[in-house]
Design an enzyme around this catalytic site. Structure first.
Site, PDB file in Angstrom:
ATOM      1  N   LYS A   1       0.858  -1.200   0.000  1.00 16.48           N
ATOM      2  CA  LYS A   1       0.000   0.000   0.000  1.00 16.48           C
ATOM      3  C   LYS A   1       0.888   1.242   0.000  1.00 16.48           C
ATOM      4  O   LYS A   1       1.618   1.492   0.958  1.00 16.48           O
ATOM      5  CB  LYS A   1      -0.917   0.001   1.228  1.00 16.48           C
TER       6      LYS A   1
ATOM      7  N   ASP B   1      -2.461  10.217   3.720  1.00 17.20           N
ATOM      8  CA  ASP B   1      -3.872   9.864   3.825  1.00 17.20           C
ATOM      9  C   ASP B   1      -4.609  10.941   4.623  1.00 17.20           C
ATOM     10  O   ASP B   1      -4.591  10.935   5.854  1.00 17.20           O
ATOM     11  CB  ASP B   1      -4.005   8.493   4.509  1.00 17.20           C
TER      12      ASP B   1
ATOM     13  N   LYS C   1      -9.957  13.066   7.919  1.00 17.71           N
ATOM     14  CA  LYS C   1      -9.521  12.625   9.246  1.00 17.71           C
ATOM     15  C   LYS C   1      -9.459  13.813  10.203  1.00 17.71           C
ATOM     16  O   LYS C   1      -9.307  14.958   9.774  1.00 17.71           O
ATOM     17  CB  LYS C   1      -8.116  12.003   9.153  1.00 17.71           C
TER      18      LYS C   1
ATOM     19  N   ASP D   1       1.567   6.263   5.649  1.00 17.53           N
ATOM     20  CA  ASP D   1       0.580   5.363   5.055  1.00 17.53           C
ATOM     21  C   ASP D   1       1.101   4.680   3.781  1.00 17.53           C
ATOM     22  O   ASP D   1       0.386   3.913   3.152  1.00 17.53           O
ATOM     23  CB  ASP D   1      -0.725   6.125   4.789  1.00 17.53           C
TER      24      ASP D   1
ATOM     25  N   ASP E   1     -12.103   7.301   3.483  1.00 17.91           N
ATOM     26  CA  ASP E   1     -10.896   7.054   4.282  1.00 17.91           C
ATOM     27  C   ASP E   1     -10.474   5.578   4.244  1.00 17.91           C
ATOM     28  O   ASP E   1      -9.396   5.238   4.698  1.00 17.91           O
ATOM     29  CB  ASP E   1     -11.148   7.506   5.726  1.00 17.91           C
TER      30      ASP E   1
ATOM     31  N   GLU F   1      -9.329   3.937   1.833  1.00 19.36           N
ATOM     32  CA  GLU F   1      -8.801   4.023   0.471  1.00 19.36           C
ATOM     33  C   GLU F   1      -7.775   2.937   0.159  1.00 19.36           C
ATOM     34  O   GLU F   1      -7.600   2.566  -0.998  1.00 19.36           O
ATOM     35  CB  GLU F   1      -8.170   5.403   0.249  1.00 19.36           C
TER      36      GLU F   1
ATOM     37  N   ARG G   1      -7.658  -0.294   0.747  1.00 20.11           N
ATOM     38  CA  ARG G   1      -8.194  -1.518   0.156  1.00 20.11           C
ATOM     39  C   ARG G   1      -8.655  -1.288  -1.277  1.00 20.11           C
ATOM     40  O   ARG G   1      -8.675  -2.214  -2.084  1.00 20.11           O
ATOM     41  CB  ARG G   1      -9.311  -2.085   1.047  1.00 20.11           C
TER      42      ARG G   1
HETATM   43  N1  BES Z   1      -4.389   4.443   6.854  1.00 19.88           N
HETATM   44  C1  BES Z   1      -5.595   4.189   7.575  1.00 19.88           C
HETATM   45  C2  BES Z   1      -5.429   3.110   8.641  1.00 19.88           C
HETATM   46  C3  BES Z   1      -4.524   3.385   9.805  1.00 19.88           C
HETATM   47  C4  BES Z   1      -4.818   4.380  10.712  1.00 19.88           C
HETATM   48  C5  BES Z   1      -3.447   2.554  10.023  1.00 19.88           C
HETATM   49  C6  BES Z   1      -3.999   4.580  11.794  1.00 19.88           C
HETATM   50  C7  BES Z   1      -2.626   2.749  11.102  1.00 19.88           C
HETATM   51  C8  BES Z   1      -2.903   3.765  11.993  1.00 19.88           C
HETATM   52  C9  BES Z   1      -6.697   3.717   6.643  1.00 19.88           C
HETATM   53  O1  BES Z   1      -6.662   4.205   5.353  1.00 19.88           O
HETATM   54  C10 BES Z   1      -7.988   4.114   7.273  1.00 19.88           C
HETATM   55  O2  BES Z   1      -8.163   5.277   7.467  1.00 19.88           O
HETATM   56  N2  BES Z   1      -8.838   3.132   7.585  1.00 19.88           N
HETATM   57  C11 BES Z   1     -10.068   3.381   8.222  1.00 19.88           C
HETATM   58  C12 BES Z   1     -11.101   2.477   7.596  1.00 19.88           C
HETATM   59  C13 BES Z   1     -12.529   2.776   7.979  1.00 19.88           C
HETATM   60  C14 BES Z   1     -12.938   4.133   7.442  1.00 19.88           C
HETATM   61  C15 BES Z   1     -13.426   1.689   7.439  1.00 19.88           C
HETATM   62  C16 BES Z   1      -9.912   3.044   9.715  1.00 19.88           C
HETATM   63  O3  BES Z   1      -9.181   2.108  10.048  1.00 19.88           O
HETATM   64  O4  BES Z   1     -10.492   3.753  10.527  1.00 19.88           O
HETATM   65 ZN    ZN Z   2      -4.781   4.796   4.630  1.00 18.24          ZN
HETATM   66 ZN    ZN Z   3      -7.657   6.112   5.144  1.00 16.46          ZN
END
Ligand code: BES
Ligand code: ZN
Ligand code: ZN
Length: 483
Positions: free
Chosen positions: A246, A251, A258, A269, A328, A330, A332
């Site tokens: 990834k 992000d 966020k 990220d 957010d 993104e 996946r």
């Molecule tokens: N990059 C983040 C995940 C992340 C956040 C990894 C903090 C490590 C530390 C990812 O893109 C994300 O924001 N995921 C969301 C998904 C949700 C909106 C379904 C999450 O994990 O809150």
């Molecule tokens: Zn992310």
């Molecule tokens: Zn994200």
């Protein structure tokens, strides 16, 4: 390769003359070691209260007041030998040292762990320090603690590992203003060039023409065009190993923006991309008998008028449509296209690495990456090697009972299931849909969801980017495909 005080080679020498012996002592071996000293040294050790406490050091002097040897405390069960050696190196005064265990030379694994820890104590990220500060730092570097290579260690392996860790950390630590999709692609090109790998990068609208609409959808709102990095190395007939990372260079969350605290660390990220580049470098350095492919979708999840919106439907390379439940989620979405491409040339195995979910961190904390795997034998192999090299991973289930949570309401799948339970699992189940080829069986596939960041500084592990799981994955691949 870069040289200088900030590079790992700086902390090693092959010249053993005049090196100060460092004796690892455990609480158990303490009395035996103490018994071998002369009366004056024994009194000194006692006066200093040296009890072989892990991380403690005791300097012993000769008649001229020079350091004659050093004792360093280790736990009886030195399962974390790497970090213990990083602690020891940090605690010593500048000088040249050699490891001189009481009971004969360290075996190969321990010698390599010792050298790894020793090298890691020297990592600093000071590229952005101004002149005066840098000068202070390099004066310090000239006074480094240098280790004579333990002769049971494979120095090439240790240096390759250290260079890979340096690379991963530097890539993650570099601010997003200097590590956008273009710079990430440039970094991948540098890795490829050094090892004679071929590499192509598909940029911007060419992603649409070549069938990567999901990568484009996530990255199109950034000032830097999204891209797909595709690197290949190794003999044509060799088993195909494909790594996917990834590469979200920053992000923001997109329109589902966020919070300040949630966004702060998001330069990391692209940690999955950095990690697969480091792992690829190690694989190529070691000359593993594989046909290696590295796929990195590199984007910035940003906002402008062209940004994808909640409940937009995004087409994918595989043909499945994705409903954007949350902009957010993104990672996946871009991995969907990369994984769909990864399965097309019938690889022996696929490994993807991603800073994919906060939920994986809620489940396992920041230091233990989650491993998901559709093949029990592969999972067991990865976990066994993870334990062997003290680079933790913990398996979570691809629980098929939750599979319907990934179903979309108007599109085939959703990138953000309703409800917040089991978020790391549902993210992995989403990816699994794209690892399934149009016909036939899915290849063995491992998905690593990790933090890629040390939240606090410890010896050898400063706060900042971290190559979590990389040594474990390399050990597994080296065991399977070693020359
Ligand atoms: N990059 C983040 C995940 C992340 C956040 C990894 C903090 C490590 C530390 C990812 O893109 C994300 O924001 N995921 C969301 C998904 C949700 C909106 C379904 C999450 O994990 O809150
Ligand atoms: Zn992310
Ligand atoms: Zn994200």
């Amino acid at each position: 390769m870069k040289k200088g005080a900030n590079m790992p080679g700086h902390y090693f020498t092959s010249k053993a003359a005049a090196a100060i012996p460092v004796v690892p002592v455990t609480p158990e071996s303490l009395s035996g070691w103490r018994g071998g000293l002369d009366a004056r040294q024994r009194a000194w050790v006692d006066a200093n209260g040296f009890r072989a406490k892990p991380g403690s050091v005791c300097l012993l002097f000769d008649d001229h007041g020079a350091i004659a040897s050093v004792a360093t405390g280790f736990p009886d069960d030195d399962g974390s030998a790497i970090w213990d050696w990083a602690t020891t190196a940090k605690a010593l005064p500048p000088g040249v040292y050699k490891i001189a265990p009481d009971g004969g030379p360290l075996d190969k694994d321990r010698a390599e762990q010792a050298a790894l820890g020793w090298g890691l104590h020297g990592y600093v990220f000071d590229r952005y320090r101004s002149g005066t500060d840098k000068k202070k730092k390099s004066a310090k570097a000239a006074d480094a603690r240098i280790l004579v290579w333990p002769n049971t260690a494979d120095a090439a392996f240790v240096l390759s590992t250290l260079h890979a860790i340096w690379l991963v950390r530097d890539l993650i630590n570099t601010p997003a203003s200097d590590m956008g999709p273009a710079q990430l692609a440039a970094a991948a090109k540098a890795v490829a060039k050094q090892r004679k790998a071929t590499i192509s990068v598909t940029v911007g609208n060419a992603l649409l023409e070549q069938g990567y609409p999901a990568i484009h959808a996530v990255g199109r709102a950034s000032a830097q065009a999204p891209r797909l990095i595709d690197m290949t190395w190794g003999k044509k007939g060799a088993p195909r190993v494909t790594l996917v990372g990834k590469g979200v260079c920053f992000d923001t969350g997109g329109l589902d923006l966020k919070s300040s605290s949630g966004m702060k660390l998001m330069k990391k990220d692209m940690g999955g991309a950095a990690l697969v580049l480091g792992l690829a470098a190690m694989i190529m350095d070691a000359g593993l008998a594989v046909r290696l492919r590295v796929l990195i979708p590199a984007v910035e999840n940003s906002i402008d008028g062209s940004a994808m919106r909640p409940l937009d439907v995004v087409p994918t390379r595989k043909g499945l449509t994705i409903e954007i439940g949350n902009t957010d989620a993104e990672g996946r979405v871009i991995l969907a296209d990369a994984l769909a491409e990864a399965v097309t040339d019938a690889p022996e195995l696929i490994i993807d690495c991603a800073t994919l979910t906060g939920a994986a961190r809620v489940a396992l904390g920041t230091e233990v990456p989650a491993l998901f795997c559709n093949d029990d034998e592969m999972a067991a192999g990865i976990l066994a090697n993870s334990a062997m090299v003290s680079d933790p991973l913990w398996r979570l289930p691809l629980w098929q009972g939750y599979k319907s949570q990934v179903d979309g309401k108007v599109a085939d799948v959703t990138n953000a299931p309703e409800g917040s339970f089991g978020g790391a699992i549902t993210a992995a189940l989403f990816l699994e849909r794209f690892v399934q080829p149009k016909t036939g069986e899915a290849p063995p596939w491992a998905h690593i969801d990790m933090m890629a960041w040390n939240t606090a500084s410890r010896a050898g592990r400063p706060e900042g980017g971290e190559a979590m799981g990389m040594r474990a994955l390399f050990a597994y691949l080296a065991e399977r495909f070693g020359a």
